[in-house]
Enzyme design. Structure first.
Site, PDB file in Angstrom:
ATOM      1  CG  HIS A   7      -4.778  -3.349   0.085  1.00  0.00           C
ATOM      2  ND1 HIS A   7      -4.431  -2.633  -1.042  1.00  0.00           N
ATOM      3  CD2 HIS A   7      -4.404  -2.574   1.129  1.00  0.00           C
ATOM      4  CE1 HIS A   7      -3.892  -1.477  -0.692  1.00  0.00           C
ATOM      5  NE2 HIS A   7      -3.862  -1.427   0.615  1.00  0.00           N
ATOM      6  CG  ASP A  31      -6.199  -3.554  -3.659  1.00  0.00           C
ATOM      7  OD1 ASP A  31      -7.043  -2.816  -3.123  1.00  0.00           O
ATOM      8  OD2 ASP A  31      -4.974  -3.366  -3.581  1.00  0.00           O
ATOM      9  CB  SER A  68      -0.954  -0.041   1.197  1.00  0.00           C
ATOM     10  OG  SER A  68      -2.038   0.812   1.014  1.00  0.00           O
TER      11      SER A  68
END
Length: 495
Positions: free
Chosen positions: A454, A429, A178
């Site tokens: 994710h 995601d 991320s």
């Protein structure tokens, strides 16, 4: 894993105000609904906690720049041999213990590489607060919070650690998910003399400066639910009108509080709206194939489970009741919650600080199209700018990230400039639509899975992992092994 990705502001809006559309700028990896129990206790952790004396400002030489704060990092030397590789996790916007406990991939492969594991906490998050409890109080102190300072922190700490270990020739590979994945990729580009390669998982480095369509994030979530069940998608899409209708009733808010089993009476319809939207957004992000406990305890493929709940209601049932029941899977899968706190979220993982980053450099504009299952809205940058000025006294710099790190025409630029980066993404995601999804060169590789969520690849391996996830990780190990072998070969030739 990380979080990867990531909500100082009422779940996932920058400001919980009716004047600004919901979800305009998302936190990358985490939810304030997180429960402390989801992290491993320190007694179970395989890491040793250390603190590094870090300079406040790396880019000026004013006297105040030399103020030192203690930057937390975690280290695991169990499998390492002097001269062996060092695997570094570039910390996200939160407590580094949380990310370490949810990034088992690094620990899984450490024995094979005999690697030293290091997880570095991002400045202004967790315990690494330069001004203690006052760190987030004013723009004067928060002015030292940005990605460039964070990358310099990592570079300085890594160099010092290698010197202290008398192992300066050890190759370093950086990992991140991320926002942490963005930092890992940028670290490789900015500090190629320190890191020989980077694994950037679920890193939406193209979600800036209108490089990707503004509606892509919500469109992706909507597609996830539509793929699970068209009826489910339609029910959620229709629920917003019912929510609005309840709010216009004479005793609408008390009725809504009762319907949503709130711990305290609601003051605004937007609290309920954001609570529902947060559940659907984060469930799509963490739609892992197996049970997980990252943002919240959830079963495998929770999007499908949510849709089973919705589809299981009898005909004629309220769309809002169905949506609430589905959202409860995210907030109360364990069944232990007697009521829900919608208007006073807590920050259990030291996430406070992302709002400032979103209002300065991390400007990731979004909108909702009519095709999504969420209420449509157009991006209103002027309103966002006003809110940032009101809250922090600063104006966003929407073009800074692409100026500092690039992004536009990235295929052409990095083809001739960058090397040794893995961009891994799962198409379920929603952040993947802002990621690198095609190979840029023979050494800048995009590993894309249709069902991945994710930074699923950074999570610890389990017996229930599907074959596509195992294969993704196998490919990552092969590539990393190639980087390290080439490094040692080059090192030997220099002798």
């Amino acid at each position: 894993m990380s979080a990867c990705l990531c909500l100082l502001f009422l779940f996932f809006t920058i400001f919980a105000e009716a004047t600004y559309p919901p979800g305009g700028f998302h936190h990358l990896s985490s939810s304030l609904r997180q429960n402390k129990k989801t992290s491993k206790s320190k007694s179970e952790s395989p890491f040793e906690t250390r603190y590094f004396p870090q300079n406040l400002d790396h880019f000026s030489f004013r006297p105040e720049s030399y103020k030192v704060f203690q930057q937390k990092y975690l280290i695991n030397r169990r499998f390492w041999r002097k001269g062996g590789p060092i695997f570094v996790y570039t910390g996200n916007e939160g407590d580094i213990d949380w990310f370490a406990s949810n990034t088992g991939f690094m620990s899984d492969i450490a024995p094979k590489f005999r690697a030293l594991l290091v997880f570095i906490e991002h400045r202004f998050y967790g315990e690494s607060t330069p001004f203690g409890k006052k760190s987030h109080k004013t723009a004067e102190t928060l002015g030292y919070l940005n990605s460039q300072q964070a990358l310099a922190d990592y570079a300085i700490l890594i160099r010092s650690l290698k010197q202290n270990l008398s192992s300066e020739a050890s190759p370093v590979v950086v990992f991140g998910g991320s926002y942490g994945g963005m930092l890992a990729a940028w670290f490789r580009l900015k500090y190629p003399h320190i890191a020989i390669g980077a694994l950037a998982s679920s890193a939406p480095i193209l979600h800036f400066d209108n490089i990707v369509p503004l509606a892509s994030f919500y469109d992706a979530i909507s597609q996830d639910f539509k793929d699970a069940s068209v009826n489910c998608f339609k029910v959620i899409k229709r629920s917003w009108e019912e929510l609005d209708a309840v709010s216009t009733m004479k005793h609408g808010l008390p009725e809504l509080s009762k319907k949503f089993r709130t711990c305290k009476g609601l003051h605004s319809i937007y609290s309920a709206r954001d609570w529902l939207m947060g559940a659907f957004v984060y469930t799509a992000m963490v739609n892992y194939a197996t049970t997980a406990n990252f943002m919240a305890p959830l079963p495998g493929y929770p999007v499908e489970q949510m849709c089973k709940i919705i589809d299981g209601f009898p005909r004629g049932s309220s769309n809002l009741d169905r949506a609430f029941a589905a959202a409860s899977l995210y907030y109360n899968y364990s069944g232990s919650e007697k009521c829900f706190e919608l208007e006073q979220p807590t920050d259990d993982h030291g996430l406070d600080g992302w709002g400032y980053q979103a209002c300065t450099e991390m400007v990731m504009p979004m909108s909702c199209s009519n095709q999504s299952m969420f209420p449509p809205y157009e991006n209103d940058y002027e309103a966002f700018e006003e809110q940032c000025m009101s809250k922090y006294g600063v104006k966003p710099r929407p073009h800074w990230i692409t100026t500092e790190f690039g992004g536009k025409r990235i295929e052409t630029v990095l083809k001739r400039f960058g090397s040794n980066i893995i961009f891994s993404n799962g198409l379920q995601d929603p952040w993947s639509r802002g990621g690198v999804l095609k190979n840029i060169s023979s050494s800048i590789i995009a590993l894309v899975t249709k069902k991945g969520a994710h930074h699923a690849d950074l999570r610890a391996a389990t017996k229930g992992d599907p074959e596509w996830l195992k294969e993704q990780r196998r490919q990552e190990v092969v590539i990393i092994e190639k980087w390290i072998s080439e490094y040692y070969r080059d090192l030997k030739e220099e002798e």
